[in-house]
Write a protein that holds these residues in place. Structure first.
Motif, PDB file in Angstrom:
ATOM      1  N   GLY A 132       0.877  -1.181   0.120  1.00 15.76           N
ATOM      2  CA  GLY A 132      -0.080   0.069   0.080  1.00 15.76           C
ATOM      3  C   GLY A 132       0.778   1.190   0.039  1.00 15.76           C
ATOM      4  O   GLY A 132       1.992   1.373   0.106  1.00 15.76           O
ATOM      5  N   GLY A 133       0.045   2.330   0.047  1.00 12.72           N
ATOM      6  CA  GLY A 133       0.890   3.504   0.136  1.00 12.72           C
ATOM      7  C   GLY A 133       1.090   4.174  -1.525  1.00 12.72           C
ATOM      8  O   GLY A 133       0.884   3.489  -2.441  1.00 12.72           O
ATOM      9  N   ARG A 172      14.929  -7.835   6.238  1.00 15.82           N
ATOM     10  CA  ARG A 172      15.446  -7.384   4.926  1.00 15.82           C
ATOM     11  C   ARG A 172      14.168  -7.663   3.809  1.00 15.82           C
ATOM     12  O   ARG A 172      13.920  -6.771   2.897  1.00 15.82           O
ATOM     13  CB  ARG A 172      16.388  -8.267   4.268  1.00 15.82           C
ATOM     14  CG  ARG A 172      17.046  -7.849   3.012  1.00 15.82           C
ATOM     15  CD  ARG A 172      18.246  -8.555   2.532  1.00 15.82           C
ATOM     16  NE  ARG A 172      18.827  -8.018   1.483  1.00 15.82           N
ATOM     17  CZ  ARG A 172      19.611  -8.837   0.554  1.00 15.82           C
ATOM     18  NH1 ARG A 172      20.108 -10.158   0.810  1.00 15.82           N
ATOM     19  NH2 ARG A 172      20.321  -8.284  -0.417  1.00 15.82           N
ATOM     20  N   LEU A 173      13.515  -8.433   3.990  1.00 17.68           N
ATOM     21  CA  LEU A 173      12.460  -8.824   2.869  1.00 17.68           C
ATOM     22  C   LEU A 173      11.321  -7.775   3.312  1.00 17.68           C
ATOM     23  O   LEU A 173      10.642  -7.392   2.175  1.00 17.68           O
ATOM     24  CB  LEU A 173      11.933 -10.181   2.874  1.00 17.68           C
ATOM     25  CG  LEU A 173      13.001 -11.436   2.597  1.00 17.68           C
ATOM     26  CD1 LEU A 173      12.348 -12.554   2.464  1.00 17.68           C
ATOM     27  CD2 LEU A 173      13.683 -10.937   1.323  1.00 17.68           C
ATOM     28  N   ASN A 178       8.190  -3.010   1.695  1.00 18.60           N
ATOM     29  CA  ASN A 178       7.590  -1.774   2.160  1.00 18.60           C
ATOM     30  C   ASN A 178       7.950  -0.596   1.193  1.00 18.60           C
ATOM     31  O   ASN A 178       7.180   0.414   1.220  1.00 18.60           O
ATOM     32  CB  ASN A 178       7.995  -1.420   3.676  1.00 18.60           C
ATOM     33  CG  ASN A 178       7.111  -2.131   4.581  1.00 18.60           C
ATOM     34  OD1 ASN A 178       6.064  -2.528   4.523  1.00 18.60           O
ATOM     35  ND2 ASN A 178       7.787  -2.498   5.942  1.00 18.60           N
ATOM     36  N   GLY A 179       9.110  -0.762   0.628  1.00 13.23           N
ATOM     37  CA  GLY A 179       9.665   0.410  -0.142  1.00 13.23           C
ATOM     38  C   GLY A 179       9.201   0.629  -1.579  1.00 13.23           C
ATOM     39  O   GLY A 179       9.576   1.346  -2.229  1.00 13.23           O
ATOM     40  N   PHE A 338      18.911  -6.342  -6.774  1.00 13.69           N
ATOM     41  CA  PHE A 338      18.357  -5.417  -8.036  1.00 13.69           C
ATOM     42  C   PHE A 338      17.177  -4.635  -7.322  1.00 13.69           C
ATOM     43  O   PHE A 338      17.043  -3.454  -7.524  1.00 13.69           O
ATOM     44  CB  PHE A 338      17.613  -6.348  -9.026  1.00 13.69           C
ATOM     45  CG  PHE A 338      16.640  -5.598  -9.918  1.00 13.69           C
ATOM     46  CD1 PHE A 338      17.263  -4.893 -11.122  1.00 13.69           C
ATOM     47  CD2 PHE A 338      15.456  -5.978  -9.978  1.00 13.69           C
ATOM     48  CE1 PHE A 338      16.344  -4.279 -11.846  1.00 13.69           C
ATOM     49  CE2 PHE A 338      14.422  -5.298 -10.908  1.00 13.69           C
ATOM     50  CZ  PHE A 338      15.005  -4.609 -11.678  1.00 13.69           C
ATOM     51  N   LEU A 339      16.090  -5.539  -6.556  1.00 12.70           N
ATOM     52  CA  LEU A 339      14.952  -4.749  -6.033  1.00 12.70           C
ATOM     53  C   LEU A 339      15.394  -3.543  -5.016  1.00 12.70           C
ATOM     54  O   LEU A 339      14.750  -2.546  -5.137  1.00 12.70           O
ATOM     55  CB  LEU A 339      14.252  -5.776  -5.133  1.00 12.70           C
ATOM     56  CG  LEU A 339      13.423  -6.804  -6.124  1.00 12.70           C
ATOM     57  CD1 LEU A 339      12.910  -7.890  -5.456  1.00 12.70           C
ATOM     58  CD2 LEU A 339      12.591  -6.302  -7.115  1.00 12.70           C
ATOM     59  N   GLU A 340      16.485  -3.853  -4.152  1.00 11.50           N
ATOM     60  CA  GLU A 340      16.972  -2.759  -3.206  1.00 11.50           C
ATOM     61  C   GLU A 340      17.328  -1.581  -3.892  1.00 11.50           C
ATOM     62  O   GLU A 340      17.448  -0.389  -3.326  1.00 11.50           O
ATOM     63  CB  GLU A 340      17.939  -3.485  -2.306  1.00 11.50           C
ATOM     64  CG  GLU A 340      17.272  -4.261  -1.430  1.00 11.50           C
ATOM     65  CD  GLU A 340      18.410  -5.253  -0.437  1.00 11.50           C
ATOM     66  OE1 GLU A 340      17.980  -5.536   0.469  1.00 11.50           O
ATOM     67  OE2 GLU A 340      19.311  -5.549  -1.122  1.00 11.50           O
TER      68      GLU A 340
END
Length: 343
Positions: A132-133, A172-173, A178-179, A338-340
């Motif tokens: 969300g967000g 971490r996950l 969340n981001g 990659f995602l981070e």
């Protein structure tokens, strides 16, 4: 359906999806000739004495006119398969069922979206994972653009399960989820995936995107749907999983010229970080393998400025089923990194 029509339907199905024969050759020619080969055929790997090239059976004569001294590596890349292991891999009905299960079991995080359908009538799915967000980066991870690269789908499902099950338990996950909003497409080419074939309607799907020098490049149904979807979503980043080669790469693919200098700095830092643990070779697509016109990474980067990465997993398209956990382990840190990178 009567017996005659059933037999006819089976014959048509086999003609369409069950008879794909692709030969593999090693080619060593001058750069000018190699450029011409790369514009017509799929260059899949660098080898000690040249390049490995895939050639469909009906195109062999045209290929050998360009490279008469090419060395035949495999008469059919799909023949040497472990059928018992092959049958353990997901079929497309399993993919659909597993996506629906994830959306149900993690209903507060995951939503299943349909962004089109194939000529064979199969739905095209993306699993949206979001806490969300608003104003979060939107990142897409895809697999099985080539329908015979089954390992990519298995790896993506394993890591998706880890992300969802780890939320609220693994720091971490949880921070990754969340981001950013993450979109998972486990099979880009469902009809080919179901048939265990590489190409879509006899065309290479990852040479079917437009690129700057050919903005009207004719495409195939699933790639057109993917283009429409990504143009609508405007993803900040994309990671396209392929197999094989142990490579992690950035645009351009269609030319050996580098992207804009500022983008090169970002791209190089990203792929080198992604390859730090698994020691994959990192670099620009066209210089790491060879020039490849019509790739997803080029299209996403060109059209939307997407930080678009292509990764070649492992050393086999369909390894023995027992090897899947080791390929997942090899891929995990690369995907998380990659995602981070998107904040």
């Amino acid at each position: 359906m009567n017996k005659g029509l059933l037999i006819l339907a089976l014959l048509v199905s086999n003609m369409a999806f069950g008879s794909e024969r692709i030969r593999s050759y090693e080619v060593s020619v001058n750069p000018l000739k190699m450029n011409k080969i790369a514009s017509q055929f799929e260059v899949v790997a660098k080898r000690a004495h040249g390049f490995e090239v895939y050639v469909q059976e009906e195109d062999v004569q045209a290929f050998l006119e360009l490279a008469p001294k090419a060395k035949l590596l495999q008469d059919n890349i799909h023949v040497e398969r472990d059928e018992k292991s092959l049958n353990q891999y997901r079929k497309y009905a399993d993919v659909e069922a597993d996506l629906k299960t994830l959306a149900t079991n993690y209903s507060t995080l995951a939503t299943l979206e349909t962004y089109g359908a194939t000529k064979g009538g199969r739905n095209l799915y993306a699993l949206k994972i979001s806490t969300g967000g608003e104003n979060k980066p939107k990142v897409m991870v895809t697999a099985a653009t080539h329908g015979d690269e089954l390992i990519t789908t298995e790896v993506l499902f394993a890591l998706t399960n880890e992300l969802l099950s780890g939320y609220g338990k693994d720091q971490r996950l949880s921070k990754i989820l969340n981001g950013r909003d993450i979109y998972i497409v486990p099979v880009v080419s469902p009809d080919s995936f179901e048939a265990r074939e590489r190409y879509v309607q006899r065309k290479d799907p990852n040479r079917s995107y437009p690129w700057p020098d050919k903005p009207n490049n004719p495409t195939v149904d699933v790639i057109q749907s993917m283009m429409d979807y990504t143009n609508k979503m405007k993803f900040t980043g994309s990671l396209d999983l392929h197999a094989y080669g142990k490579l992690v790469m950035y645009p351009w693919a269609y030319t050996k010229k580098a992207p804009a200098a500022a983008d090169v700095v970002v791209f190089k830092d990203l792929v080198e970080s992604m390859a730090k643990e698994n020691q994959y070779e990192a670099g620009q697509i066209s210089t790491t393998i060879y020039v490849a016109e019509g790739s997803s990474a080029d299209y996403f980067y060109w059209k939307a400025g997407t930080r678009a990465i292509a990764a070649e997993l492992g050393r086999e398209k369909i390894p023995s089923y027992s090897k899947i956990p080791s390929i997942v382990n090899e891929s995990r840190e690369m995907v998380w990194t990659f995602l981070e990178s998107f904040n």
